[in-house]
Design an enzyme around this catalytic site. Structure first.
Site, PDB file in Angstrom:
ATOM      1  N   CYS A 159       0.829  -1.217   0.000  1.00 39.83           N
ATOM      2  CA  CYS A 159       0.000   0.000   0.000  1.00 39.83           C
ATOM      3  C   CYS A 159       0.866   1.272   0.000  1.00 39.83           C
ATOM      4  O   CYS A 159       0.603   2.204  -0.754  1.00 39.83           O
ATOM      5  CB  CYS A 159      -0.929  -0.009   1.190  1.00 39.83           C
ATOM      6  SG  CYS A 159      -0.157  -0.621   2.684  1.00 39.83           S
TER       7      CYS A 159
HETATM    8  N1  LIG Z   1      -3.528  -5.089   5.174  1.00 40.99           N
HETATM    9  C1  LIG Z   1      -3.107  -4.155   4.368  1.00 40.99           C
HETATM   10  O1  LIG Z   1      -3.424  -2.983   4.568  1.00 40.99           O
HETATM   11  C2  LIG Z   1      -2.259  -4.491   3.197  1.00 40.99           C
HETATM   12  C3  LIG Z   1      -1.616  -5.689   3.061  1.00 40.99           C
HETATM   13  N2  LIG Z   1      -0.834  -5.926   1.967  1.00 40.99           N
HETATM   14  C4  LIG Z   1      -0.153  -7.204   1.794  1.00 40.99           C
HETATM   15  O2  LIG Z   1      -1.132  -8.204   1.493  1.00 40.99           O
HETATM   16  C5  LIG Z   1      -0.707  -9.464   2.022  1.00 40.99           C
HETATM   17  C6  LIG Z   1      -1.805 -10.004   2.923  1.00 40.99           C
HETATM   18  O3  LIG Z   1      -1.981  -9.102   3.986  1.00 40.99           O
HETATM   19  P1  LIG Z   1      -3.337  -9.039   4.834  1.00 40.99           P
HETATM   20  O4  LIG Z   1      -4.507  -9.328   3.990  1.00 40.99           O
HETATM   21  O5  LIG Z   1      -3.265  -7.773   5.586  1.00 40.99           O
HETATM   22  O6  LIG Z   1      -3.095 -10.242   5.857  1.00 40.99           O
HETATM   23  P2  LIG Z   1      -4.161 -10.911   6.823  1.00 40.99           P
HETATM   24  O7  LIG Z   1      -3.376 -11.381   7.985  1.00 40.99           O
HETATM   25  O8  LIG Z   1      -5.337 -10.032   7.037  1.00 40.99           O
HETATM   26  O9  LIG Z   1      -4.658 -12.178   5.982  1.00 40.99           O
HETATM   27  C7  LIG Z   1      -3.791 -13.177   5.560  1.00 40.99           C
HETATM   28  C8  LIG Z   1      -4.604 -14.340   5.024  1.00 40.99           C
HETATM   29  O10 LIG Z   1      -3.704 -15.323   4.503  1.00 40.99           O
HETATM   30  C9  LIG Z   1      -4.094 -16.606   4.955  1.00 40.99           C
HETATM   31  N3  LIG Z   1      -2.943 -17.497   5.006  1.00 40.99           N
HETATM   32  C10 LIG Z   1      -2.269 -17.999   6.068  1.00 40.99           C
HETATM   33  N4  LIG Z   1      -1.272 -18.804   5.649  1.00 40.99           N
HETATM   34  C11 LIG Z   1      -1.337 -18.817   4.288  1.00 40.99           C
HETATM   35  C12 LIG Z   1      -0.600 -19.455   3.276  1.00 40.99           C
HETATM   36  N5  LIG Z   1       0.423 -20.273   3.555  1.00 40.99           N
HETATM   37  N6  LIG Z   1      -0.932 -19.230   1.986  1.00 40.99           N
HETATM   38  C13 LIG Z   1      -1.964 -18.420   1.659  1.00 40.99           C
HETATM   39  N7  LIG Z   1      -2.699 -17.778   2.577  1.00 40.99           N
HETATM   40  C14 LIG Z   1      -2.387 -17.976   3.872  1.00 40.99           C
HETATM   41  C15 LIG Z   1      -4.712 -16.361   6.318  1.00 40.99           C
HETATM   42  O11 LIG Z   1      -5.561 -17.437   6.566  1.00 40.99           O
HETATM   43  P3  LIG Z   1      -6.178 -17.774   8.002  1.00 40.99           P
HETATM   44  O12 LIG Z   1      -6.753 -16.498   8.536  1.00 40.99           O
HETATM   45  O13 LIG Z   1      -7.208 -18.761   7.679  1.00 40.99           O
HETATM   46  O14 LIG Z   1      -5.060 -18.293   8.832  1.00 40.99           O
HETATM   47  C16 LIG Z   1      -5.448 -15.048   6.082  1.00 40.99           C
HETATM   48  O15 LIG Z   1      -6.704 -15.302   5.536  1.00 40.99           O
HETATM   49  C17 LIG Z   1       0.648  -9.196   2.702  1.00 40.99           C
HETATM   50  O16 LIG Z   1       1.656  -9.426   1.748  1.00 40.99           O
HETATM   51  C18 LIG Z   1       0.574  -7.706   3.037  1.00 40.99           C
HETATM   52  O17 LIG Z   1       1.832  -7.095   3.154  1.00 40.99           O
HETATM   53  C19 LIG Z   1      -0.698  -4.999   0.973  1.00 40.99           C
HETATM   54  C20 LIG Z   1      -1.328  -3.811   1.056  1.00 40.99           C
HETATM   55  C21 LIG Z   1      -2.125  -3.444   2.183  1.00 40.99           C
HETATM   56  O1  LIG Z   2       1.429  -3.194   2.768  1.00 34.13           O
HETATM   57  C1  LIG Z   2       1.260  -2.647   3.837  1.00 34.13           C
HETATM   58  O2  LIG Z   2       2.116  -1.802   4.442  1.00 34.13           O
HETATM   59  P1  LIG Z   2       3.629  -1.542   4.014  1.00 34.13           P
HETATM   60  O3  LIG Z   2       3.601  -0.819   2.706  1.00 34.13           O
HETATM   61  O4  LIG Z   2       4.172  -0.668   5.103  1.00 34.13           O
HETATM   62  O5  LIG Z   2       4.304  -2.892   3.928  1.00 34.13           O
HETATM   63  C2  LIG Z   2       0.097  -3.007   4.641  1.00 34.13           C
HETATM   64  O6  LIG Z   2      -0.423  -1.902   5.319  1.00 34.13           O
HETATM   65  C3  LIG Z   2       0.460  -4.135   5.560  1.00 34.13           C
HETATM   66  O7  LIG Z   2       1.395  -3.686   6.451  1.00 34.13           O
HETATM   67  P2  LIG Z   2       1.780  -4.568   7.722  1.00 34.13           P
HETATM   68  O8  LIG Z   2       2.830  -5.533   7.258  1.00 34.13           O
HETATM   69  O9  LIG Z   2       2.313  -3.551   8.683  1.00 34.13           O
HETATM   70  O10 LIG Z   2       0.532  -5.243   8.205  1.00 34.13           O
END
Ligand SMILES: NC(=O)C1=CN([C@@H]2O[C@H](COP(=O)(O)OP(=O)(O)OC[C@H]3O[C@@H](n4cnc5c(N)ncnc54)[C@H](OP(=O)(O)O)[C@@H]3O)[C@@H](O)[C@H]2O)C=CC1
Ligand SMILES: O=C(OP(=O)(O)O)[C@H](O)COP(=O)(O)O
Length: 349
Positions: free
Chosen positions: A142
């Site tokens: 992000c």
């Molecule tokens: N949150 C944010 O604001 C942002 C996040 N990102 C990126 O997106 C990605 C996901 O982040 P986010 O959605 O926040 O994470 P979350 O923790 O909210 O969700 C992660 C999900 O991945 C699942 N999971 C666990 N293990 C595995 C695996 N081995 N393979 C596939 N999925 C798995 C989890 O399942 P379960 O819950 O069932 O264990 C859960 O549903 C990261 O790379 C993060 O840096 C990018 C931009 C913004």
């Molecule tokens: O992609 C994100 O942030 P980042 O650009 O700081 O890695 C998301 O907000 C997830 O960040 P987190 O790894 O602090 O949950």
């Protein structure tokens, strides 16, 4: 119809899935879940098939599971990996490459070093065309995506006149719906943040960009404080703001007291997931001092990467032009309308 599997159903995976279900060109095969918790029921209640790892299937015996992750992959044309940072690489090696399935990874993965998921870090505003025909591409995080939306228009307008960018990232602690994560009352240092190196993957490795980051106890967006140095007198704030008038995914606002005002407005307007899907220049904070422009913009952490994933998907699956992809993404996300509403709500007094 093209079939897409979303592996991971957290903040990002749940949003991507929801928007793909609104896309008449895509059939969502289902989502991958790894923990047997209430989100399995949430997914099923939305009409999604839930797939789980073969070695965990017994722990999901209380739920109506559609099958294993491997079986979902066998019936998809592309996978969007939305795993926690680092797991995407493992999935690439163990699952996607052996099955020869194209994959999109999220910004928590590495783009440099032995565990890099791709040689392309996608930012639709900068390198859309390079994603056409690629098998494995990483969507920037992000913060990395937000910086591109500022830097690319600056580069297009000022080119060689830009001599240095210094950015301090104020990172949010957790997402609104990540209720399992406590927001701790401290200011945490982010040592060796990945963001500068990530931005240089798409903006050029010699970019004079210097990034510092800290994490603060809020769920309400990231904030970037950026100083832009010019080789002569810096442009006036109004010239900087003008650059973003027609930029997609960038709203210029004046009267938001803080990031929560923006999120609250998004909620009151019924924006999906209370996301704006964009960055917001806090125009009242822009100054021009000598050779430097100082500006601040907030970054909708959860929303900003979702239309990006949608654009990337179209480049990889259909080989579409930027213009065609943008039009299709816009028909689902309505970003122009959202930008206009935000700008009206927080207009200059
Ligand atoms: N949150 C944010 O604001 C942002 C996040 N990102 C990126 O997106 C990605 C996901 O982040 P986010 O959605 O926040 O994470 P979350 O923790 O909210 O969700 C992660 C999900 O991945 C699942 N999971 C666990 N293990 C595995 C695996 N081995 N393979 C596939 N999925 C798995 C989890 O399942 P379960 O819950 O069932 O264990 C859960 O549903 C990261 O790379 C993060 O840096 C990018 C931009 C913004
Ligand atoms: O992609 C994100 O942030 P980042 O650009 O700081 O890695 C998301 O907000 C997830 O960040 P987190 O790894 O602090 O949950």
């Amino acid at each position: 119809m093209n079939k897409v599997f979303v592996n991971g159903y957290g903040s990002i995976g749940s949003r991507i899935t929801s928007f793909l279900k609104d896309d008449p060109e895509i059939m969502v095969v289902g989502v991958g879940k790894y923990s047997p918790d209430e989100k399995v029921d949430v997914a099923i209640s939305k009409g999604l098939d839930v797939y789980v790892p073969a070695n965990k299937i017994t722990s999901f015996s209380n739920y109506k599971i559609a099958g294993t992750i491997a079986s979902a992959l066998d019936s998809c044309d592309l996978v969007i990996d939305a795993a926690p940072g680092g797991y995407g690489y493992k999935n690439k090696v163990n699952l996607y490459e052996p099955k020869n399935i194209p994959a999109i990874y999220q910004g928590g993965e590495s783009i440099i070093g032995d565990e890099s998921v791709s040689d392309l870090l996608f930012n639709s505003r900068v390198n859309y065309d390079q994603a056409i025909g690629k098998q494995h591409v990483m969507q920037g995080s992000c913060n990395v995506t937000g910086m591109g939306r500022i830097l690319e228009p600056l580069r297009a307008k000022f080119g060689d006149k830009l001599i240095r960018f210094d950015v301090t990232l104020i990172r949010r602690w957790a997402d609104i719906e990540q209720t399992e994560k406590d927001v701790v009352d401290t200011i945490e240092m982010s040592e060796k943040p990945h963001h500068g190196d990530d931005v240089k993957m798409y903006f050029g490795k010699d970019t004079p960009l210097y990034v510092r980051a800290i994490k603060v106890p809020t769920r309400q967006m990231h904030l970037h404080i950026m100083d832009i140095r010019f080789n002569d007198l810096a442009p006036k704030p109004s010239e900087i703001h003008e650059l973003f008038t027609n930029e997609f995914g960038v709203a210029t606002i004046w009267t938001a007291k803080g990031t929560k005002d923006i999120r609250d407005y998004a909620q009151s307007m019924g924006f999906n997931f209370t996301d704006t899907n964009m960055i917001h220049i806090h125009a009242n904070m822009t100054t021009s001092i000598g050779d430097t422009v100082q500006m601040m913009y907030s970054d909708d952490q959860t929303g900003i990467v979702i239309p990006e994933n949608h654009m990337l998907l179209q480049a990889m699956l259909f080989g579409r032009s930027y213009e065609e992809s943008f039009a299709h993404t816009e028909s689902i996300f309505h970003m122009k309308e959202k930008k206009q509403k935000l700008q009206e709500r927080f207009a200059q007094k």
